[in-house]
Design a protein around this motif. Structure first.
Motif, PDB file in Angstrom:
ATOM      1  N   ARG A   4       0.778  -1.186   0.191  1.00 48.05           N
ATOM      2  CA  ARG A   4       0.143  -0.051   0.124  1.00 48.05           C
ATOM      3  C   ARG A   4       0.913   1.235   0.017  1.00 48.05           C
ATOM      4  O   ARG A   4       0.606   2.339   0.048  1.00 48.05           O
ATOM      5  CB  ARG A   4      -0.839  -0.082   1.301  1.00 48.05           C
ATOM      6  CG  ARG A   4      -2.011  -1.291   1.218  1.00 48.05           C
ATOM      7  CD  ARG A   4      -2.827  -0.955   2.371  1.00 48.05           C
ATOM      8  NE  ARG A   4      -3.838  -2.220   2.350  1.00 48.05           N
ATOM      9  CZ  ARG A   4      -4.729  -2.439   3.375  1.00 48.05           C
ATOM     10  NH1 ARG A   4      -4.792  -1.615   4.443  1.00 48.05           N
ATOM     11  NH2 ARG A   4      -5.568  -3.526   3.012  1.00 48.05           N
ATOM     12  N   LYS A  55      -2.809   3.330  -7.682  1.00 50.60           N
ATOM     13  CA  LYS A  55      -3.088   1.769  -7.682  1.00 50.60           C
ATOM     14  C   LYS A  55      -4.480   1.641  -7.268  1.00 50.60           C
ATOM     15  O   LYS A  55      -5.165   0.713  -7.582  1.00 50.60           O
ATOM     16  CB  LYS A  55      -2.102   1.116  -6.870  1.00 50.60           C
ATOM     17  CG  LYS A  55      -0.587   1.084  -7.206  1.00 50.60           C
ATOM     18  CD  LYS A  55       0.469   0.352  -6.134  1.00 50.60           C
ATOM     19  CE  LYS A  55       1.673   0.311  -6.937  1.00 50.60           C
ATOM     20  NZ  LYS A  55       2.744  -0.192  -5.969  1.00 50.60           N
ATOM     21  N   SER A  56      -4.974   2.289  -5.949  1.00 52.38           N
ATOM     22  CA  SER A  56      -6.373   2.181  -5.729  1.00 52.38           C
ATOM     23  C   SER A  56      -7.079   2.454  -6.661  1.00 52.38           C
ATOM     24  O   SER A  56      -8.231   1.700  -6.681  1.00 52.38           O
ATOM     25  CB  SER A  56      -6.421   2.816  -4.293  1.00 52.38           C
ATOM     26  OG  SER A  56      -5.384   2.357  -3.229  1.00 52.38           O
ATOM     27  N   ALA A  83      -7.060   2.807  -9.840  1.00 51.87           N
ATOM     28  CA  ALA A  83      -6.670   1.534 -11.099  1.00 51.87           C
ATOM     29  C   ALA A  83      -7.712   0.272 -10.738  1.00 51.87           C
ATOM     30  O   ALA A  83      -8.268  -0.460 -11.547  1.00 51.87           O
ATOM     31  CB  ALA A  83      -5.386   1.284 -11.379  1.00 51.87           C
ATOM     32  N   SER A  84      -7.192  -0.020  -9.480  1.00 51.15           N
ATOM     33  CA  SER A  84      -8.089  -1.312  -9.037  1.00 51.15           C
ATOM     34  C   SER A  84      -9.696  -1.138  -8.902  1.00 51.15           C
ATOM     35  O   SER A  84     -10.395  -2.012  -9.366  1.00 51.15           O
ATOM     36  CB  SER A  84      -7.491  -1.878  -7.613  1.00 51.15           C
ATOM     37  OG  SER A  84      -6.237  -1.957  -7.522  1.00 51.15           O
ATOM     38  N   LEU A  85      -9.992  -0.083  -8.628  1.00 52.61           N
ATOM     39  CA  LEU A  85     -11.225   0.359  -8.570  1.00 52.61           C
ATOM     40  C   LEU A  85     -11.997   0.313  -9.995  1.00 52.61           C
ATOM     41  O   LEU A  85     -13.140  -0.262  -9.973  1.00 52.61           O
ATOM     42  CB  LEU A  85     -11.537   1.886  -7.941  1.00 52.61           C
ATOM     43  CG  LEU A  85     -13.045   2.541  -8.048  1.00 52.61           C
ATOM     44  CD1 LEU A  85     -13.803   1.416  -6.602  1.00 52.61           C
ATOM     45  CD2 LEU A  85     -13.063   3.732  -7.259  1.00 52.61           C
ATOM     46  N   ARG A 137     -10.928  -1.261 -12.245  1.00 54.01           N
ATOM     47  CA  ARG A 137     -10.758  -2.934 -12.878  1.00 54.01           C
ATOM     48  C   ARG A 137     -12.255  -3.634 -12.236  1.00 54.01           C
ATOM     49  O   ARG A 137     -12.750  -4.405 -12.688  1.00 54.01           O
ATOM     50  CB  ARG A 137      -9.531  -3.673 -12.573  1.00 54.01           C
ATOM     51  CG  ARG A 137      -8.710  -2.846 -13.542  1.00 54.01           C
ATOM     52  CD  ARG A 137      -7.283  -3.973 -13.620  1.00 54.01           C
ATOM     53  NE  ARG A 137      -6.811  -4.051 -12.356  1.00 54.01           N
ATOM     54  CZ  ARG A 137      -5.765  -3.348 -11.623  1.00 54.01           C
ATOM     55  NH1 ARG A 137      -5.353  -2.376 -12.392  1.00 54.01           N
ATOM     56  NH2 ARG A 137      -5.345  -3.523 -10.471  1.00 54.01           N
ATOM     57  N   VAL A 138     -12.093  -3.400 -10.677  1.00 52.11           N
ATOM     58  CA  VAL A 138     -12.765  -4.532  -9.976  1.00 52.11           C
ATOM     59  C   VAL A 138     -14.316  -4.064  -9.837  1.00 52.11           C
ATOM     60  O   VAL A 138     -15.206  -4.598  -9.871  1.00 52.11           O
ATOM     61  CB  VAL A 138     -12.273  -4.773  -8.394  1.00 52.11           C
ATOM     62  CG1 VAL A 138     -12.967  -5.441  -7.731  1.00 52.11           C
ATOM     63  CG2 VAL A 138     -10.935  -5.144  -8.698  1.00 52.11           C
ATOM     64  N   GLU A 139     -14.503  -2.859  -9.546  1.00 48.64           N
ATOM     65  CA  GLU A 139     -15.524  -2.109  -9.264  1.00 48.64           C
ATOM     66  C   GLU A 139     -16.462  -1.867 -10.731  1.00 48.64           C
ATOM     67  O   GLU A 139     -17.633  -1.061 -10.704  1.00 48.64           O
ATOM     68  CB  GLU A 139     -15.660  -1.008  -8.409  1.00 48.64           C
ATOM     69  CG  GLU A 139     -15.149  -1.289  -6.919  1.00 48.64           C
ATOM     70  CD  GLU A 139     -16.036  -2.339  -6.195  1.00 48.64           C
ATOM     71  OE1 GLU A 139     -17.142  -2.364  -6.641  1.00 48.64           O
ATOM     72  OE2 GLU A 139     -15.588  -3.087  -5.508  1.00 48.64           O
TER      73      GLU A 139
END
Length: 257
Positions: free
Chosen positions: A64, A89-90, A92-94, A96-98
């Motif tokens: 993190r 990163k957070s 970018a993950s959001l 992709r995932v959300e």
């Protein structure tokens, strides 16, 4: 039987509790950048957990971007200063995932760039204006050099505007959202058959923004930013998402539907 419907209770692992406590200590200021966490052995004693649990917590904290941990370091993990990398990163993950859509990202960038331009027009210094002018000059030179050089000069211009806004959070968010958006459409932009025309049109937009910022016309600078973002990215956004972008415009879009 009527009544509230409860959800299953989630089992929280021991390392997650360690991560939570260290994060809270950093957020509260009890731990500052440059300070060291206790050694692995001391953490094991304080948390009453195994070495493997402590190391898993340190791996999460390092992922993190909160600490730098070296295996076997007797001084313990070092608390790191804030970096936009973790936020990037957070988000970018959001995305992709959300399922955060390109339309939502572009809309947010329209809001951010508009606000940055508005503030820059009112707060910029002579030195910051010179940075913007130099970035546009590099954009002109890069038309014949290639997309990568042009993109770097474009980024330099927006970074200069964001700094001129005087708001660090705007600077961070502009950098993060821009990176994610460009990551989603970079290949299509680089391979566009009319790439040179797109670059020259982009230069004209930046020149207009610079003129508004230099004149101190914040509302115009903000409108130009939102319109520029729309003109540049609307063609890559699904048609169903474009009304949300147009809602931020003060005049009809200039690109065909």
């Amino acid at each position: 039987m009527s009544g509230p419907r409860f959800e299953p209770v989630r089992t929280v692992r021991a390392y997650e509790r360690i991560v939570e406590q260290v994060e809270q200590a950093i957020e509260s200021g009890a731990l500052s950048p440059g300070q060291r966490l206790p050694s692995e052995r001391d953490l094991m004693g304080q948390f009453s957990v195994s070495r493997s649990t402590v190391r898993e917590a340190l791996r999460v904290l390092q992922a993190r971007g909160l600490v730098r941990s070296r295996p076997g370091d007797p001084n313990g993990a070092e608390v790191l200063p804030f970096s936009s990398d973790a936020l990037q990163k957070s988000m970018a993950s959001l995305a992709r995932v959300e399922g955060l859509s390109l339309g939502e990202l572009v809309q947010f960038r329209m809001v951010l760039d508009g606000s940055a331009n508005l503030l820059a027009a009112r707060l910029r210094t002579a030195g910051q204006l010179a940075e913007m002018e130099a970035a546009i000059e590099r954009m002109r030179a890069a038309v014949t050099e290639g997309y990568d050089a042009f993109s770097a000069a474009d980024v330099a211009f927006h970074d200069a505007v964001a700094r001129a806004s005087g708001n660090k959070l705007i600077q961070i968010c502009v950098e993060v959202v821009r990176s994610i958006v460009l990551g989603l459409v970079a290949d299509r932009l680089a391979d566009a058959p009319d790439r040179e025309a797109l670059m020259r049109r982009s230069i004209r937009h930046h020149e207009e923004v610079l003129a508004a910022v230099r004149d101190g016309d914040g509302p115009l600078a903000a409108r130009l930013a939102r319109q520029t973002m729309y003109d540049y990215y609307a063609g890559y956004v699904p048609a169903a998402e474009r009304p949300a972008l147009r809602a931020l415009l003060d005049q009809p879009p200039t690109v065909p539907e």
